[in-house]
Design a protein around this motif. Structure first.
Motif, PDB file in Angstrom:
ATOM      1  N   GLU A 124      38.590  30.515 -24.593  1.00  0.00           N
ATOM      2  CA  GLU A 124      39.019  31.876 -24.247  1.00  0.00           C
ATOM      3  C   GLU A 124      40.535  31.929 -24.069  1.00  0.00           C
ATOM      4  O   GLU A 124      41.128  31.056 -23.453  1.00  0.00           O
ATOM      5  N   GLU A 144      36.924  34.033 -27.093  1.00  0.00           N
ATOM      6  CA  GLU A 144      37.168  35.404 -26.663  1.00  0.00           C
ATOM      7  C   GLU A 144      38.659  35.582 -26.430  1.00  0.00           C
ATOM      8  O   GLU A 144      39.266  34.823 -25.686  1.00  0.00           O
ATOM      9  N   ARG A 145      39.232  36.565 -27.119  1.00  0.00           N
ATOM     10  CA  ARG A 145      40.673  36.804 -27.081  1.00  0.00           C
ATOM     11  C   ARG A 145      41.427  35.534 -27.528  1.00  0.00           C
ATOM     12  O   ARG A 145      42.484  35.204 -27.013  1.00  0.00           O
ATOM     13  N   ASP A 162      33.386  36.532 -32.667  1.00  0.00           N
ATOM     14  CA  ASP A 162      33.415  37.981 -32.844  1.00  0.00           C
ATOM     15  C   ASP A 162      34.790  38.380 -33.392  1.00  0.00           C
ATOM     16  O   ASP A 162      35.795  38.262 -32.690  1.00  0.00           O
ATOM     17  N   LEU A 165      36.926  40.652 -31.187  1.00  0.00           N
ATOM     18  CA  LEU A 165      37.475  40.149 -29.927  1.00  0.00           C
ATOM     19  C   LEU A 165      38.480  39.021 -30.123  1.00  0.00           C
ATOM     20  O   LEU A 165      39.059  38.526 -29.157  1.00  0.00           O
ATOM     21  N   ASN A 166      38.647  38.579 -31.371  1.00  0.00           N
ATOM     22  CA  ASN A 166      39.511  37.443 -31.666  1.00  0.00           C
ATOM     23  C   ASN A 166      40.395  37.754 -32.862  1.00  0.00           C
ATOM     24  O   ASN A 166      40.035  38.529 -33.735  1.00  0.00           O
TER      25      ASN A 166
END
Length: 190
Positions: A124, A144-145, A162, A165-166
């Motif tokens: 993350e 994530e991110r 995702d 989100l990325n």
């Protein structure tokens, strides 16, 4: 390992689990077949070092510097690399078991993960631009991110990433990995 500075040394078959080694500097050192599981290596500096065939499971590295450190055939489960010093953090991994490791908010451009198991690893908010995940198992890994721009995941497998989100701009994926990019849509790729 009581000295403060170790240069060009090889440490072989050292069994030192659950112990603390703090405030030391290791430059151009090689660690072979050592057991440092659950040890505390906080506040150390490792520069251009290599760990080969070592058990480092649950090793604590708070405020330690890892600059040009490579790990080969090591067990690195449960290590929180996000506790390491951010400055000069450069690492590479080959044939390592790294399940449940954390790289939270870690900047690792061009990092190499070759033939590794990274099951349930946390990436993350990490920066993995141009990183290479070669034949690496990413089952349950959390992205994530995460910045994966230009990363190569063409031979990685079992990942779910995702794209909303990325950052995956110009990243490489194989056709077999497309399902991992589309999982949020609950569709089946056949």
């Amino acid at each position: 390992m009581e000295e403060q500075l170790h240069q060009d040394k090889t440490f072989e078959k050292i069994i030192y689990p659950n112990k603390a080694v703090k405030g030391r500097e290791f430059e151009d050192c090689v660690f072979k077949n050592c057991d440092f599981s659950s040890a505390d290596f906080s506040n150390n500096r490792f520069t251009d070092c290599e760990f080969i065939g070592c058990n480092l499971a649950m090793l604590r590295l708070s405020n330690s510097t890892l600059n040009g450190v490579t790990f080969k055939e090591c067990k690195l489960t449960g290590i929180n690399f996000s506790e390491c010093e951010e400055f000069l953090f450069t690492v590479g991994f080959e044939s390592c078991v790294m399940d449940y490791t954390s790289f939270l908010k870690r900047k690792m451009p061009k990092a190499l993960f070759i033939d590794c198991s990274l099951k349930n690893a946390v990436f993350e908010h990490a920066t993995l631009t141009k990183a290479k995940f070669d034949n690496t198992d990413l089952a349950g890994a959390v992205f994530e991110r995460t910045n994966l721009s230009e990363a190569d995941l063409s031979t990685a497998y079992n990942y779910i990433i995702d794209p909303e989100l990325n950052n995956i701009k110009k990243a490489k994926f194989s056709e077999n990995g497309l399902a991992g990019l589309l999982s949020r849509y609950d569709i089946r790729v056949v």
